[in-house]
Every structure is written in structure tokens, then in C-alpha cells.
Design a protein around this motif. Structure first.
Motif, PDB file in Angstrom:
ATOM      1  N   ILE A 143       0.841  -1.208   0.000  1.00  0.00           N
ATOM      2  CA  ILE A 143       0.000   0.000   0.000  1.00  0.00           C
ATOM      3  C   ILE A 143       0.869   1.247   0.000  1.00  0.00           C
ATOM      4  CG2 ILE A 143      -1.680   1.321   1.351  1.00  0.00           C
ATOM      5  CD1 ILE A 143      -2.824  -1.387   2.285  1.00  0.00           C
ATOM      6  N   GLY A 144       1.942   1.215   0.775  1.00  0.00           N
ATOM      7  CA  GLY A 144       2.932   2.286   0.734  1.00  0.00           C
ATOM      8  C   GLY A 144       2.420   3.621   1.242  1.00  0.00           C
ATOM      9  N   LEU A 145       2.905   4.689   0.620  1.00  0.00           N
ATOM     10  CA  LEU A 145       2.609   6.054   1.069  1.00  0.00           C
ATOM     11  C   LEU A 145       1.338   6.573   0.408  1.00  0.00           C
ATOM     12  CD1 LEU A 145       6.241   7.499   0.885  1.00  0.00           C
ATOM     13  CD2 LEU A 145       5.141   6.259   2.753  1.00  0.00           C
ATOM     14  N   GLY A 149      -7.613   8.786   0.713  1.00  0.00           N
ATOM     15  CA  GLY A 149      -8.615   8.182  -0.162  1.00  0.00           C
ATOM     16  C   GLY A 149      -8.144   6.870  -0.757  1.00  0.00           C
ATOM     17  N   GLU A 150      -6.918   6.871  -1.265  1.00  0.00           N
ATOM     18  CA  GLU A 150      -6.357   5.643  -1.837  1.00  0.00           C
ATOM     19  C   GLU A 150      -6.195   4.571  -0.772  1.00  0.00           C
ATOM     20  OE1 GLU A 150      -2.344   4.198  -4.286  1.00  0.00           O
ATOM     21  OE2 GLU A 150      -2.625   6.317  -3.738  1.00  0.00           O
ATOM     22  N   PHE A 151      -5.831   4.995   0.435  1.00  0.00           N
ATOM     23  CA  PHE A 151      -5.664   4.037   1.527  1.00  0.00           C
ATOM     24  C   PHE A 151      -6.994   3.376   1.876  1.00  0.00           C
ATOM     25  CE2 PHE A 151      -5.878   3.460   6.218  1.00  0.00           C
ATOM     26  CZ  PHE A 151      -5.047   2.351   6.306  1.00  0.00           C
ATOM     27  N   ARG A 152      -8.048   4.167   1.981  1.00  0.00           N
ATOM     28  CA  ARG A 152      -9.360   3.602   2.306  1.00  0.00           C
ATOM     29  C   ARG A 152      -9.836   2.648   1.215  1.00  0.00           C
ATOM     30  NH1 ARG A 152      -9.614   3.344   7.365  1.00  0.00           N
ATOM     31  NH2 ARG A 152      -8.891   5.279   8.320  1.00  0.00           N
ATOM     32  N   GLN A 153      -9.545   2.987  -0.024  1.00  0.00           N
ATOM     33  CA  GLN A 153      -9.905   2.099  -1.130  1.00  0.00           C
ATOM     34  C   GLN A 153      -9.130   0.785  -1.042  1.00  0.00           C
ATOM     35  OE1 GLN A 153      -9.134   3.799  -4.971  1.00  0.00           O
ATOM     36  NE2 GLN A 153     -10.000   2.074  -6.098  1.00  0.00           N
ATOM     37  N   GLY A 162      -8.832  -9.675  -0.017  1.00  0.00           N
ATOM     38  CA  GLY A 162      -7.605 -10.159   0.598  1.00  0.00           C
ATOM     39  C   GLY A 162      -6.353  -9.497   0.073  1.00  0.00           C
ATOM     40  N   TYR A 163      -6.488  -8.629  -0.922  1.00  0.00           N
ATOM     41  CA  TYR A 163      -5.324  -7.933  -1.467  1.00  0.00           C
ATOM     42  C   TYR A 163      -5.749  -6.552  -1.954  1.00  0.00           C
ATOM     43  CZ  TYR A 163      -7.466 -10.524  -5.328  1.00  0.00           C
ATOM     44  OH  TYR A 163      -8.365 -11.101  -6.190  1.00  0.00           O
ATOM     45  N   PRO A 164      -4.781  -5.635  -2.154  1.00  0.00           N
ATOM     46  CA  PRO A 164      -5.132  -4.267  -2.571  1.00  0.00           C
ATOM     47  C   PRO A 164      -5.808  -4.218  -3.934  1.00  0.00           C
ATOM     48  CG  PRO A 164      -2.916  -4.344  -1.680  1.00  0.00           C
ATOM     49  CD  PRO A 164      -3.360  -5.768  -1.833  1.00  0.00           C
ATOM     50  N   ALA A 165      -6.195  -3.018  -4.312  1.00  0.00           N
ATOM     51  CA  ALA A 165      -7.081  -2.842  -5.461  1.00  0.00           C
ATOM     52  C   ALA A 165      -6.462  -3.261  -6.788  1.00  0.00           C
ATOM     53  CB  ALA A 165      -7.528  -1.377  -5.540  1.00  0.00           C
ATOM     54  N   ARG A 166      -5.143  -3.331  -6.889  1.00  0.00           N
ATOM     55  CA  ARG A 166      -4.528  -3.640  -8.180  1.00  0.00           C
ATOM     56  C   ARG A 166      -4.675  -5.099  -8.575  1.00  0.00           C
ATOM     57  NH1 ARG A 166      -1.102   0.167  -6.100  1.00  0.00           N
ATOM     58  NH2 ARG A 166       0.220  -1.385  -5.105  1.00  0.00           N
ATOM     59  N   GLY A 167      -5.098  -5.956  -7.684  1.00  0.00           N
ATOM     60  CA  GLY A 167      -5.344  -7.348  -8.034  1.00  0.00           C
ATOM     61  C   GLY A 167      -4.387  -8.311  -7.366  1.00  0.00           C
ATOM     62  N   GLY A 168      -4.789  -9.591  -7.362  1.00  0.00           N
ATOM     63  CA  GLY A 168      -4.022 -10.608  -6.662  1.00  0.00           C
ATOM     64  C   GLY A 168      -2.669 -10.887  -7.280  1.00  0.00           C
TER      65      GLY A 168
END
Length: 246
Positions: A143-145, A149-153, A162-168
């Protein structure tokens, strides 16, 4: 700017901090979290400082680090059973130390990035979601810096998938890249693998024309293996470059 509320409970302080509209407001409520948590630990007889004289000499960074580890221990120690809770706290602190070291290095490189607070925010939020310390560590790095808004997403995506928005697949590659980069000489190993596979690929293509029928199969295998290694190492190199701020 409207008058800021002074929270009366930790839960209210966390809520106000997490819903803050600006970094200054978030910092204000983070200080309220530290204050209320310090008072809570004092009331429970837990020492948050070695001595008042040493406390006076501690910098704000050292004190916030102390509070961060106490908060990590509080969250990770909620598992039932004394021994299990202690083991969970030890593991959570170990990964928190790794993450905090990484965050401090990032903040040294870019003092105005707020890396320390952002990485701590990531880690604590993921621990509260029930993620294991290792998973929370790697998710925090991926997730990084991120902005609020991006963090909540990203958090919502982690909660659902189970993983961030960019995909597994992207997460798996970035996690593997972080694991390699955390190894001593990990980046050098990837670069050596890339150039060695490139050399093997060039050698195999030059050998192809002169290969006999009995050896062409092995040359073909060499081409495929060298090409695959070169592709994989190239993907990791690109991932390293893209995740330079993670």
C-alpha cells in the motif's frame, strides 16, 4: 478552521483521527491518541517510560515509536490464552520493528513524506482487521505512502478480496519483490540472474544453428529456461523500480 474537539475516549480519538480532513488535523488527533493511551497505561500500572528524567530527554520520534509498539502489543495481544497472546505480540512487534526501520529510512530520504506515520497507519489498520503480522507487514509495504482516499480504497479491497485494489497477481509479484529486496543482496541477486540468463539466451541462440539433431532438444530447453528466467527477473526489476516508494 473550526474549533477542534477534544476526545474523551480512545475510541473517539481513533475515530476523529481516521476521519480527519487534513494532515494537520490527523496529527492533532494522533497526539490525543498518544495522550489518552498514556493515561490508560498509567492507570493500569504499565510503565511507558523508564524514568521521568529520561522521558524528558526522549525526542518526539522516540516517544511516538514507543506508543506505536504499545498499540501494536495491545491489538495483537487480544488473542485468548496467555502463551498465544505473548507469541502474537512478539511476532507483531518483530514485523513492526522491520516496518518502522523501513519507514524511518524512507523518511530520511524524503523528510516531508510522512512515511513513518503512513506506514504505521497501514500496519495498525490491517492488524485491527485481523490480518496476521506478516500479512499486515507486506500489505503495508505494498500500500505504501498512499493518501487517505487511496488508503481507504485499498483497505476496502483487502477486506473484500484479501489484497489491494490492483489485483491478486500484482500483489503476489510485489510481495515477492519485497521479500527478495529484504534479503541481503537481494537486488544484486536479481540483476545477476537477469544478466546470466541473458548471456545464456544469447549463447543458446548462437548454438542453435550449429546444433546437431541429438543436442537440439537440450539447446531448446536452454533457450526456454533462459528466456523464462530473463522474463521473471525483468518483471522483478520493473517491480523494484515501480515500488521504490514502498
Amino acid at each position: 478552521m473550526g474549533e477542534r474537539r477534544i476526545p474523551e475516549t480512545l475510541e473517539e480519538a481513533y475515530r476523529l483521527r481516521d476521519t480527519a480532513d487534513s494532515l494537520q488535523e490527523r496529527d492533532f488527533y494522533q497526539e490525543q491518541v498518544y495522550h489518552l493511551r498514556r493515561e490508560e497505561y498509567r492507570s493500569r500500572g504499565i510503565r511507558t517510560e523508564i524514568s521521568s528524567r529520561r522521558r524528558e530527554r526522549q525526542s518526539a520520534i522516540e516517544f511516538s515509536r514507543e506508543m506505536f509498539f504499545l498499540e501494536v502489543a495491545e491489538i495483537s495481544g487480544q488473542a485468548p490464552g496467555g502463551r498465544g497472546a505473548r507469541a502474537a505480540q512478539h511476532e507483531a512487534r518483530r514485523y513492526a520493528t522491520r516496518l518502522d526501520t523501513h519507514a524511518f529510512l524512507k523518511q530520511l530520504a524524503s523528510p516531508h513524506s510522512g512515511a513513518v506515520e503512513l506506514y504505521r497507519r497501514n500496519y495498525l489498520e490491517l492488524l485491527r482487521m485481523g490480518k496476521s503480522p506478516s500479512e499486515a507487514y507486506y500489505l503495508s509495504r505494498v500500500i505504501g505512502l498512499a493518501g487517505e482516499g487511496e488508503f481507504r480504497q485499498a483497505v476496502e479491497s483487502v477486506r473484500e478480496t484479501g489484497y489491494p485494489a490492483r489485483g491478486g497477481v500484482a500483489y503476489a509479484v510485489e510481495r515477492a519483490a519485497i521479500q527478495i529486496r529484504d534479503l541481503p543482496g537481494g537486488m544484486i541477486l536479481i540483476l545477476l540472474t537477469f544478466f546470466a540468463s541473458l548471456f545464456a539466451f544469447v549463447w543458446a541462440t548462437q548454438t542453435w544453428d550449429n546444433a546437431e539433431a541429438g543436442t537440439i532438444f537440450f539447446v531448446s530447453l536452454g533457450l526456454i529456461a533462459a528466456g523464462a528466467l530473463m522474463l521473471i527477473s525483468a518483471i522483478f526489476i520493473v517491480t523494484f523500480i515501480r515500488s521504490i516508494n514502498k
